[in-house]
Motif scaffolding. Structure first.
Motif: not given
Length: 377
Positions: A40, A45, A47, A373
């Motif tokens: 991620g 990203v 998470f 991801a």
């Protein structure tokens, strides 16, 4: 984080056999959480996992994540509704060997997420055995509607292909635990590495046959090895309390059958799967019946002998070029002792032979998190 990208926050529910004090499955969860964090970060990203657990308080305390009760419908519905996606896996979730209720439960969780409009991701699952054919359409339906589909062995992929899931959509990846690191600020160190020290043989057994004949054969095999040379038989309970009780039973039956200089002991690594990984890393070789005991050994390049009770054992061993030393139906004590002595006498040759296959599996273990991801990005 990818340069120029604003970090996207993704709240993901994680469904599996979590919160049951099974070191192997807890290692799967730890591995998934760490892989999501790493991949991620690389994709921009963030998470925010919410784990569906049989013991939410323990899971939150252990991993520092949010958890919800896996068997309370209101909690399950609320969690899936508030999440951006569902990850189902890893482990042997879709099989009916342990219970006819297992597949309907995990398929039901996936289907509920899909009905709520959430993308679903199948994360390195080992599928099968599936003995009840009426289960096939249930599995096929949710697999076809999943945004990403990965399994941990070719046999699982073949099963899905047979029931009508497009093989082009299925990615075969290693078990997530191949990527699990040791605890922070620790290092592997084999107790038997020093010249003249007694080698440590890790032992991971489970109760399988009702008549206990498989454990009796394991006792004979370990006694044969321990009578040929001094060894420290260190029992590693992967599923507590059952495996600890099984280990104590085998240890009792070894009493009076050990050669001079051989000993038995029971490890108590606690609940943290990375502590158990550290325990395995300190063995000179491992005799394993539990799948994740063998995966831990491969992760740490510890020579191993596997005892097969399920096709998943043979499938994993085959991926690193090994075959089981025996099964729950047959284990020859002299053959086992000879194979174990060979590993103890020349561990370096074993590592050299299997290094490439193990390294490849460790690299590939990050693939599902990487794909998820990217898809959510």
């Amino acid at each position: 984080m990818v340069a120029g990208l604003e970090k996207k926050i993704c709240r993901v529910a994680v469904s599996g056999y979590y919160g049951f004090s099974n070191s192997g499955d807890e290692a799967v969860l730890r591995s998934i959480l760490l892989a999501l964090e790493e991949q991620g970060r690389a994709a921009g990203v963030k998470f925010e996992p919410v784990v569906l657990s049989a013991d939410p308080e323990w899971t939150s305390r252990m991993y520092g994540v949010q958890s919800a009760h896996r068997m309370r419908p209101a909690d399950l519905f609320k969690t899936l509704r508030e999440c951006d996606a569902l990850i189902s896996g890893g482990g042997s979730l879709l099989q009916d060997a342990t219970s006819a209720k297992t597949i309907p439960y995990y398929v039901g969780v996936i289907k509920l997420a899909q009905l709520l409009g959430k993308p679903t991701f199948i994360y390195s699952q080992g599928i099968g055995p599936v003995n009840r054919r009426w289960m096939d359409p249930l599995i096929r339906h949710v697999m076809r509607k999943s945004a990403y589909l990965s399994v941990r062995d070719a046999e699982s992929a073949e099963y899905l292909g047979r029931i009508g899931v497009s093989k082009e959509r299925i990615e075969v990846v290693p078990d997530p635990v191949m990527g699990l690191p040791l605890p922070a600020n620790t290092a592997a160190g084999r107790d038997g590495a020093a010249a003249g020290s007694v080698p440590v043989v890790g032992v991971s057994l489970r109760h399988w046959r009702k008549d206990g004949a498989d454990l009796e054969r394991a006792v004979d095999a370990l006694a044969e090895l321990a009578s040929r040379r001094p060894v420290r038989l260190r029992f590693l309970p992967f599923h507590t309390p059952e495996d600890a009780e099984t280990s104590k039973l085998v240890m009792e039956r070894l009493s009076g059958r050990l050669g001079e200089g051989s000993t038995v002991e029971l490890a108590s690594p606690g609940d943290d799967p990375q502590r158990m990984l550290l325990e395995v890393s300190r063995c000179d070789m491992l005799f394993g019946m539990r799948l994740h005991a063998l995966i831990y050994a491969a992760n740490q390049h510890v020579p191993m002998l596997g005892l097969s009770y399920d096709p998943k054992i043979d499938q994993f061993l085959g991926r690193i070029g090994l075959t089981a030393i025996g099964t729950t139906e047959r284990l020859d004590a002299a053959e086992f002792a000879a194979a174990a002595e060979k590993l103890l006498d020349d561990a370096a040759a074993w590592r050299a032979e299997h290094e490439d296959a193990i390294s490849k599996l460790k690299q590939q273990s990050q693939r599902p998190a990487q794909q998820i991801a990217q898809l959510l990005r």
